[in-house]
Each structure stands twice: as structure tokens, then as C-alpha cells.
Scaffold this active site. Structure first.
Site, PDB file in Angstrom:
ATOM      1  N   GLN A 263      27.335 -12.608  94.440  1.00  0.00           N
ATOM      2  CA  GLN A 263      28.692 -12.959  94.888  1.00  0.00           C
ATOM      3  C   GLN A 263      29.392 -13.867  93.875  1.00  0.00           C
ATOM      4  O   GLN A 263      30.553 -13.659  93.531  1.00  0.00           O
ATOM      5  CB  GLN A 263      28.639 -13.661  96.241  1.00  0.00           C
ATOM      6  CG  GLN A 263      28.271 -12.717  97.363  1.00  0.00           C
ATOM      7  CD  GLN A 263      28.215 -13.420  98.706  1.00  0.00           C
ATOM      8  OE1 GLN A 263      28.625 -14.561  98.845  1.00  0.00           O
ATOM      9  NE2 GLN A 263      27.699 -12.724  99.689  1.00  0.00           N
TER      10      GLN A 263
ATOM     11  N   SER B 254      27.870  -3.554 100.287  1.00  0.00           N
ATOM     12  CA  SER B 254      28.371  -4.284  99.107  1.00  0.00           C
ATOM     13  C   SER B 254      29.280  -3.405  98.271  1.00  0.00           C
ATOM     14  O   SER B 254      30.303  -3.860  97.756  1.00  0.00           O
ATOM     15  CB  SER B 254      27.224  -4.721  98.208  1.00  0.00           C
ATOM     16  OG  SER B 254      26.301  -5.444  98.928  1.00  0.00           O
TER      17      SER B 254
ATOM     18  N   ASP C 242      17.180 -10.302 100.405  1.00  0.00           N
ATOM     19  CA  ASP C 242      17.386 -10.084 101.846  1.00  0.00           C
ATOM     20  C   ASP C 242      16.407  -9.090 102.459  1.00  0.00           C
ATOM     21  O   ASP C 242      16.331  -8.968 103.678  1.00  0.00           O
ATOM     22  CB  ASP C 242      18.800  -9.498 102.064  1.00  0.00           C
ATOM     23  CG  ASP C 242      19.852 -10.562 101.949  1.00  0.00           C
ATOM     24  OD1 ASP C 242      19.478 -11.746 101.875  1.00  0.00           O
ATOM     25  OD2 ASP C 242      21.047 -10.204 101.937  1.00  0.00           O
TER      26      ASP C 242
ATOM     27  N   ARG D 278      33.210  -4.153  97.328  1.00  0.00           N
ATOM     28  CA  ARG D 278      33.668  -4.354  95.947  1.00  0.00           C
ATOM     29  C   ARG D 278      34.624  -3.246  95.509  1.00  0.00           C
ATOM     30  O   ARG D 278      35.568  -3.482  94.744  1.00  0.00           O
ATOM     31  CB  ARG D 278      32.464  -4.432  95.011  1.00  0.00           C
ATOM     32  CG  ARG D 278      31.790  -5.803  95.109  1.00  0.00           C
ATOM     33  CD  ARG D 278      30.324  -5.719  94.748  1.00  0.00           C
ATOM     34  NE  ARG D 278      29.671  -7.008  94.717  1.00  0.00           N
ATOM     35  CZ  ARG D 278      29.318  -7.728  95.778  1.00  0.00           C
ATOM     36  NH1 ARG D 278      29.622  -7.283  97.004  1.00  0.00           N
ATOM     37  NH2 ARG D 278      28.697  -8.880  95.657  1.00  0.00           N
TER      38      ARG D 278
ATOM     39  N   SER E 118      23.150 -15.028  91.756  1.00  0.00           N
ATOM     40  CA  SER E 118      23.939 -14.742  92.958  1.00  0.00           C
ATOM     41  C   SER E 118      24.968 -13.679  92.612  1.00  0.00           C
ATOM     42  O   SER E 118      25.831 -13.880  91.764  1.00  0.00           O
ATOM     43  CB  SER E 118      24.655 -16.008  93.436  1.00  0.00           C
ATOM     44  OG  SER E 118      25.771 -15.638  94.238  1.00  0.00           O
TER      45      SER E 118
END
Ligand SMILES: NC(=O)C1=CN([C@@H]2O[C@H](COP(=O)(O)OP(=O)(O)OC[C@H]3O[C@@H](n4cnc5c(N)ncnc54)[C@H](O)[C@@H]3O)[C@@H](O)[C@H]2O)C=CC1
Ligand SMILES: O=C(O)C(=O)Cc1ccc(O)cc1
Length: 736
Positions: free
Chosen positions: A470, A323, A620, A327, A468
Site C-alpha cells: 500500500q 487488490s 495475510d 488499483r 508494504s
């Protein structure tokens, strides 16, 4: 109408006509191949060379008895040959051609025949050589080459199918295209390169010291100018037949060359590097697209074999955080200046985004051994991409880029592979529209996504229905461009890497948590300072190795520089509660992210009772706790706040099938009785993080476990398997 192709007549026995005839004859695909050429000697030579069975001495008779007539003469001669042929064609005779241009031949057919017959299926094999004439005929010329058919509105679909089958039978891959589109595409991909090669060689040949130039020509010259040896008359005809499309391409190319000239003249390194890196990456990208493997290291199915008896020992550095890598490239592209990222994970998401950023004019060097250098263009510096942005399989790339592109002064289109084009973008689209963005999608909020520029996005307070990372990140990215403050409120917390990177880049923002509600607010307009970032090791990769070490005997592992962001480390806390010998050392901050050395050794674990709140914050990582619980001394109870995702359920079902003792009390309550996996096969296309958890479960299995479709895991975590292998994990790729 049914067609039977027994007798084929090829008119024009040169390289292409001869090769097609020979391919049909040598493969015995039809009963008889007849040939006709204005040059009779070539016809007889054709018989001697085994290119055709018979010369069509009486052309009218041959035409009336042929089932298929193939026109393989130069494009300029097509009309004249059609005049000769037309009176003898029956309504059942199939007619095709191989000309390099299509519109002019279709127009010629219309003029000569009055109207286009249903039996006329224009075609173009994209295969050739610098040679011409019947001597150059090669029965294998079309093997693994493309043939474009451009059926007209009048063309019969059964007739098109028959012609397509014949080309396939000689080894070609058949595509269909609209004739006008064909001429535009070929102007760019075939006709322009031939013009450049002819022109370059001609220009150099005029120079005074031309002998020397050619004598010392390097390989590049040879590669680039091979096609300047092609038939001049043929290319003369093509230039005239496809004049307008070709002129357009020449103009575009001239403008591009002009820019390159300007950059050289003014010593503009950034533009030069920009042109070269974009071209280089585009070339690689297209090669991968052609091979059908864009953004994944391999599309080939790979099996992983996991054997019992792993002994994990030593010190390891896991790949960079997925991630954060992703980003960081997005934000660095928007920074004012050059950013250096080290330990970058070449995952599918990051690679898709890198390509999209390059398409929008950002110069990016690497990735090279984990190092990426990004020449930030500033918040206002992106340029429109030349076409739709293709994001492969990556949902997160699409969401983040939507946030940025919604605020640009140019229109964009985003699309992806088949799976991505079926993923709903509603969760991002709705709040972006609420900020004033003009975004359209295909049905059900699915890509392709089309964004039309608007004057100004407006900052607002977004209340996300569920946490979230995202969606939050996409909205914050849009917020960088909005007038007024953008705030995102989420129930519970989600990963905060975007916020931490923004802070590290000195963008003013505020974060708080109040009564289990997370609030992030961008404070005022600002700019992004470039990053110099050593990306922390991926937490999930570390968690996988930690659980593997906990459940195997005599394991001691030290994992260096792991990202231990508190929005991710809940799983460590739970493992410690189960009795894991797991410690964090040398905790320090790297560009706003906490990093530590993780030390772990084999442990006797106790079962765990997990509350709904705890399992929700695991996200996750849930399956890794399930695997640890399978190896505990006592039973575990897991309560979930909401039913699990289909990906997680698929993972649990695989575990159960291989011997895990999992019992559902109801959809939100799972009991785990300790039991190792027995062994067997894991099939189906599971998500990468689920596959990783299954690999860890397999490490504790009694017998061999085989994981199919492991390319999914290897694409998301390249090198992780090799690194784990070197630490003693008994895991092998099937090709080993
Ligand atoms: N050479 C290449 O790489 C490719 C060529 N094509 C197309 O295929 C067609 C044929 O090209 P090539 O085979 O390369 O050329 P070629 O020069 O090898 O063959 C053309 C043949 O047509 C014959 N011909 C010319 N006028 C004629 C007439 N009025 N009646 C009967 N025969 C006549 C010539 O004698 C010659 O044998 C062209 O339309 C070209 O655009 C398509 C794909 C690749
Ligand atoms: O040799 C090459 O690179 C070619 O591009 C061959 C070629 C030439 C003309 C066509 O209409 C199709 C293919």
C-alpha cells in the site's frame, strides 16, 4: 434548573402545531395540552378533533400557567406573536418554536425579549405535508422524522434536553445544529427544491399547450412537483426569512443548469454522462449514507452457519482480485482514454475509491455484473471534489488517494468512518512530505487528512522500513507527478500489482530484486494508456477453496482464471510441499498478470516446518497454512520473523478456543498438533481475511460452527459464499 413539563400551550393550531399537540395528547405525554390560534373556529375544531384538551381562551392566563409554550405560526408572524407572549412568560417557562428558518426567529426573540432567555430552545421538525390547517393534524407526523434543535448561546442545556426528550417521545430523531448552519443547510435541502418545483410548474402552466403538458405528464413530473402544492404564504415567508442563503443556492443551481445546457447545446456526451452518472451515484450514495450503510452491502449483523460434510466438486470462477480491482480503477481514472474492467470485485475499498474518483469529476459507468467503464481524465484531469472525500472503512483507499492528491493543484480533505479516522497514516505521510507534499492530519497522523497544493513534488529514493504494497503504491502514484525519478526500496518483496498495471499501461518503470531488497523505479515522465482488463480471480478466495478441498474427503475442484502473481502464491508452494494435490494449468498473461486454472483434490497432508523467511512472505495467507497444518498427518513448526499482528493472533485464538491444538514456544514460534475443530461459535469483529480462514477451518470441523458478524466477510467477498455453496460447501446465512 429542573423543568417539569405538565401543561403545554401550542400557539398556531395548523398542520405542525396541531400535529405536535395531538401527538402529545394521544400519547398522554403531558397532563394538559392547550391550544391558541387567531382563528377561534380552528381552536374549537381542535378540541372536537381531539387535537387539544382545551382552548386557551384567556391567553395571558394560559401563558403564565404553561410549562412549555410552542410557537407554531408562520415564520413571518413569529415576532408579532412573541410581542404578545413576552409579558406573560415566567423565568421557568420553556419556549420553543417550529419555524422553517432559525436565524430570523432568534433575532426576533432578541429584539422582543431584550436578550435571549435560557429557556428559549428554537426547533424545526423536518416533516410536513402539502396540507395545512388543524384538520390536517396528524399525531404520527413526526414518527421517524428528524427534528433539528438550534439552541442559542444562552440556551440552558437541561432545557434543551427536555425539549429533545419531548420530540423523541413523539417518535422523532433529534439533532442539534448551529442556527446559521441550519439556515444554510435547509436552503439547499428544502427551500431550493420547493423553489424549483414552484417555478417549473409555473413556467409550464404559462405555456400555450399547458393542458396537454399536464394531461400527459409522466411520473417524473408528478414526483418532482408534488411540493409545488405547498402553502404559498408559508413559502413566501420562508423566502424572505432565509433570503441570502436561498439566493446563494439558486445561483449555484443556475450555474449547474447552465453547464448542463451547454453540454446539451454542444452535444458534449462526456459532460452529460458525467453529470448524470455523478448525480445518480450521489443519490444512491446519499440513500446509503442515510441508511448508515455506505460502502458496505449490509451493516446488519449476519451469521454464517458452517455444517460438517461438505463435498466440493466441479468448476468454479471466484470473484475478481480485490487488490487488482482497486488499483485498476485508480490507474484507469488517470489514463488517457476509456478503460474497460471485467470481473471487477465490488469490495468496500474499490467502491469507496470509485465514489471519490467520481467526486473528482471522473465519469464511471457501472459496476454492472463485474463490468466497469472508466473515462480516464489523464494525469492532470482531476477536478477538486465539492467537499471532503468520504472513504468509509477503507484504509487502502485513503493511502492510495493521498499519493495522488498530494500532487494535485487543488486542496483536498479525506475522511472516513470512526475506525478509519483512528488509523495512522504516518507510513504514507512521512515519505510524501519528504517529496515536498503539504499534508496535515489530526492527532497521531490520523484522518481527517488535509492536503494543500504545492508547486511540484520532487522524486526521491524511499527506503521503506518494512515491505508494504500500500505504501509503495501510494508513493509510486505520487511519483507519477514528481519531478525526477521516484524509487522505492523495500526489504523483501510485497505485492506488485500496481507495478504490473503501470507496465501494462505502458508507463516506463524498472523493477529488480537484489539481496532480498526490492527496488522499483519510475523511469521518466509518461502517460497512462487505457486498460482493457479481465481481472484475474482473487488469489485469497482461491486459496480458501483450495484448503477447503484439501481437508475434506472426495473433493475435486477446478478454479478458473485465478491470479497467480508470484508475490502471492507462496502459500501454494508450501501446500505442495505438504503433499497437496494442487496443480496450475493453462498459465497465461492478462495485462501483465499471470493467470492459471487451479486444480485441487483431497489430499493426505504432511506437517510442515516453516522458516521465518517463508512465513514473512506468506503475509495475510498465514492462517490458511495453519488450517492445512491442523489437518495434516504429522505436527508442524512455524517460525515467525516478527510477532504476529493482533488480527492474526485474534484468529489463532478463535481456532484454539474451538479445539485447535496450537502451542506457543515463544511469540515467534508456534507448534501445531493435528486436530480438527470441534464446533461452536466465533464471535467478535474479525478482519475479513481472518474470517475467511476461520470459515475454511470450520469446513473441516466435527460439528456445526457459527460465524457471527459475517457481514464483514460478505462485504469484502460478495458472492464468494454463494459460489462455494454451489460447489458443495455446506454453508448458510442465518437468515436462510
Ligand atoms: N408545513 C410544513 O410542512 C412545515 C411547516 N413548518 C413551520 O411551522 C410553522 C407552521 O406551519 P404550518 O403548521 O404548516 O402552517 P398552517 O398554516 O397549517 O398553520 C399556521 C397556523 O398559525 C395560525 N396563525 C397565524 N397567525 C397567527 C397569529 N398571529 N396568532 C395566532 N395564530 C396565528 C394560523 O391561523 C394557522 O392555523 C411555520 O413557521 C412553518 O414554517 C415546519 C416544518 C414543516
Ligand atoms: O414535503 C416535503 O418534501 C417537505 O420538504 C416538507 C417540509 C416543508 C417545510 C419544512 O420546513 C420542513 C419540511
Amino acid at each position: 434548573m429542573k423543568y417539569k413539563i405538565q401543561r403545554v400551550l401550542v400557539i398556531g393550531l395548523g398542520l405542525i402545531g396541531g400535529s405536535f399537540a395531538k401527538a402529545l395528547k394521544s400519547r398522554r405525554l403531558v397532563e394538559e395540552v392547550l391550544g391558541y390560534d387567531r382563528n377561534l373556529d380552528d381552536c374549537h375544531l381542535g378540541v372536537r378533533l381531539g387535537v387539544i384538551d382545551r382552548v386557551a381562551e384567556d391567553l395571558p392566563l394560559a401563558l403564565t400557567t404553561a410549562d412549555l409554550v410552542v410557537l407554531a405560526v408562520p415564520v413571518k408572524v413569529m415576532e408579532q406573536v412573541l410581542v404578545e407572549v413576552a409579558p406573560h412568560l415566567s423565568p421557568k417557562t420553556l419556549l420553543t418554536d417550529v419555524g422553517s428558518t432559525k436565524l430570523n426567529i432568534i433575532q426576533a426573540a432578541e429584539r422582543v425579549l431584550g436578550r435571549l432567555p435560557s429557556t428559549f430552545i428554537p426547533g424545526h421538525p423536518i416533516a410536513g405535508a402539502e396540507k395545512s390547517g388543524v384538520r390536517a393534524a396528524d399525531a404520527d407526523l413526526f414518527e421517524r422524522h428528524k427534528v433539528i434543535l438550534t439552541p442559542t448561546e444562552a440556551s440552558d442545556s437541561e432545557a434543551t434536553l427536555q425539549i429533545a426528550r419531548l420530540w423523541q417521545a413523539v417518535g422523532a430523531e433529534v439533532l442539534q445544529m448551529d442556527p446559521a448552519r441550519h439556515d444554510q443547510v435547509l436552503a439547499a435541502t428544502s427551500h431550493l427544491p420547493h423553489m424549483l418545483a414552484f417555478s417549473l410548474v409555473d413556467t409550464l402552466a404559462h405555456e400555450e399547450e399547458n393542458r396537454d403538458i399536464f394531461r400527459y405528464a409522466a411520473g417524473g413530473f408528478r414526483d418532482f412537483t408534488r411540493i409545488a402544492a405547498s402553502d404559498p404564504v408559508m413559502w413566501h415567508d420562508i423566502c424572505q426569512a432565509n433570503r441570502d442563503a436561498l439566493l446563494k443556492q439558486i445561483d449555484q443551481f443556475s450555474a449547474g443548469l447552465g453547464k448542463l445546457r451547454q453540454a446539451i447545446a454542444t452535444g458534449d456526451s462526456q459532460s452529460l454522462l458525467g453529470i448524470f452518472t455523478r448525480a445518480r451515484v450521489a443519490r444512491e450514495h446519499f440513500s446509503r449514507l442515510l441508511a448508515g450503510s455506505a460502502y458496505s452491502h449490509s451493516n446488519q449483523a449476519i451469521d454464517l452457519k458452517i455444517l460438517p460434510g461438505s463435498q466440493l466438486q466441479g468448476e468454479l470462477q471466484v470473484p475478481g482480485d480485490r487488490s487488482i480491482s482497486h488499483r485498476a480503477v485508480v490507474l484507469a481514472a488517470l489514463a488517457e482514454g476509456v478503460s474497460d474492467l471485467y470481473g471487477f470485485l465490488e469490495g468496500e475499498d474499490s467502491l469507496a475509491t470509485l465514489q471519490a474518483l467520481r467526486d473528482m469529476g471522473v465519469v464511471i459507468e457501472g459496476p454492472h455484473q463485474g463490468h466497469v467503464r472508466i473515462y480516464g481524465v489523464g494525469l492532470q484531469g482531476l477536478q477538486p471534489a465539492p467537499g471532503p472525500l468520504y472513504l468509509g472503512h477503507s484504509i487502502v483507499s485513503m493511502r492510495l488517494l493521498m499519493g495522488i492528491l498530494a500532487a494535485q493543484p487543488f486542496a483536498s480533505e479525506l475522511c472516513g468512518d470512526e475506525a478509519l479516522n483512528q488509523a495512522s497514516m504516518e507510513s504514507v505521510m512521512r515519505p510524501l512530505r519528504a517529496m515536498g507534499a503539504w499534508i496535515e492530519s489530526a492527532e497521531n497522523f490520523c484522518p481527517p487528512i488535509r492536503i494543500t497544493p504545492v508547486a511540484q513534488l520532487l522524486g526521491r529514493q524511499h527506503r521503506l522500513p518494512q515491505a508494504s504494497a500500500q505504501v509503495k503504491s501510494a508513493l509510486l502514484l505520487a511519483g507519477l507527478y514528481a519531478q525526477g525519478s521516484t524509487q522505492v526500496l523495500s526489504p523483501g518483496s510485497s505485492r506488485d500489482h500496481t507495478e504490473r498495471l503501470l507496465s501494462a499501461m505502458e508507463y516506463p518503470l524498472e523493477q529488480s530484486i537484489h539481496e532480498a531488497q526490492e527496488r522499483v523505479a519510475l523511469l521518466s515522465e509518461g502517460a497512462l494508456k487505457p486498460l482493457n482488463l479481465d481481472i484475474p480471480g482473487d488469489f485469497m478466495a482461491a486459496l480458501a477453496l483450495v484448503v477447503a478441498a484439501l481437508i475434506t474427503p472426495q473433493a475435486t475442484l477446478r478454479l478458473k482464471k485465478i491470479g497467480v502473481n508470484p508475490t502471492r502464491t507462496q502459500a501454494f508452494t508450501l501446500l505442495q510441499r505438504m503433499g497437496a494435490k494442487l496443480e496450475l494449468h493453462a498459465l497465461e498473461m492478462h495485462s501483465g498478470e499471470p493467470v492459471a486454472e487451479v486444480r485441487v483434490s483431497s489430499s493426505l497432508l504432511q506437517g510442515i516446518s516453516l522458516s521465518a523467511e517463508e512465513s514473512a512472505s506468506l503475509g495475510d495467507n498465514l492462517l490458511f497454512i495453519v488450517v492445512a497444518a491442523m489437518h495434516a498427518q504429522s505436527a508442524s513448526e512455524l517460525i515467525f520473523a516478527k510477532p504476529l499482528s493482533s488480527a492474526q493472533i485474534a484468529g489463532l485464538e478463535q481456532l484454539q478456543r474451538l479445539g485447535a491444538k496450537l502451542a506457543w514456544v515463544d511469540a515467534k514460534h508456534l507448534q501445531i498438533t493435528p486436530a480438527a475443530l470441534k464446533g461452536g461459535e466465533i464471535k467478535g469483529e474479525l478482519e475479513a481475511n481472518i474470517q475467511l480462514a476461520l470459515v475454511v477451518a470450520a469446513v473441516g470441523a466435527e460439528q456445526e460452527v457459527r460465524l457471527q458478524q459475517a457481514q464483514i466477510l460478505l462485504t469484502a467477498f460478495p458472492e464468494l459464499i454463494e459460489q462455494a455453496q454451489s460447489a458443495g460447501l455446506r454453508i448458510h446465512k442465518e437468515s436462510d
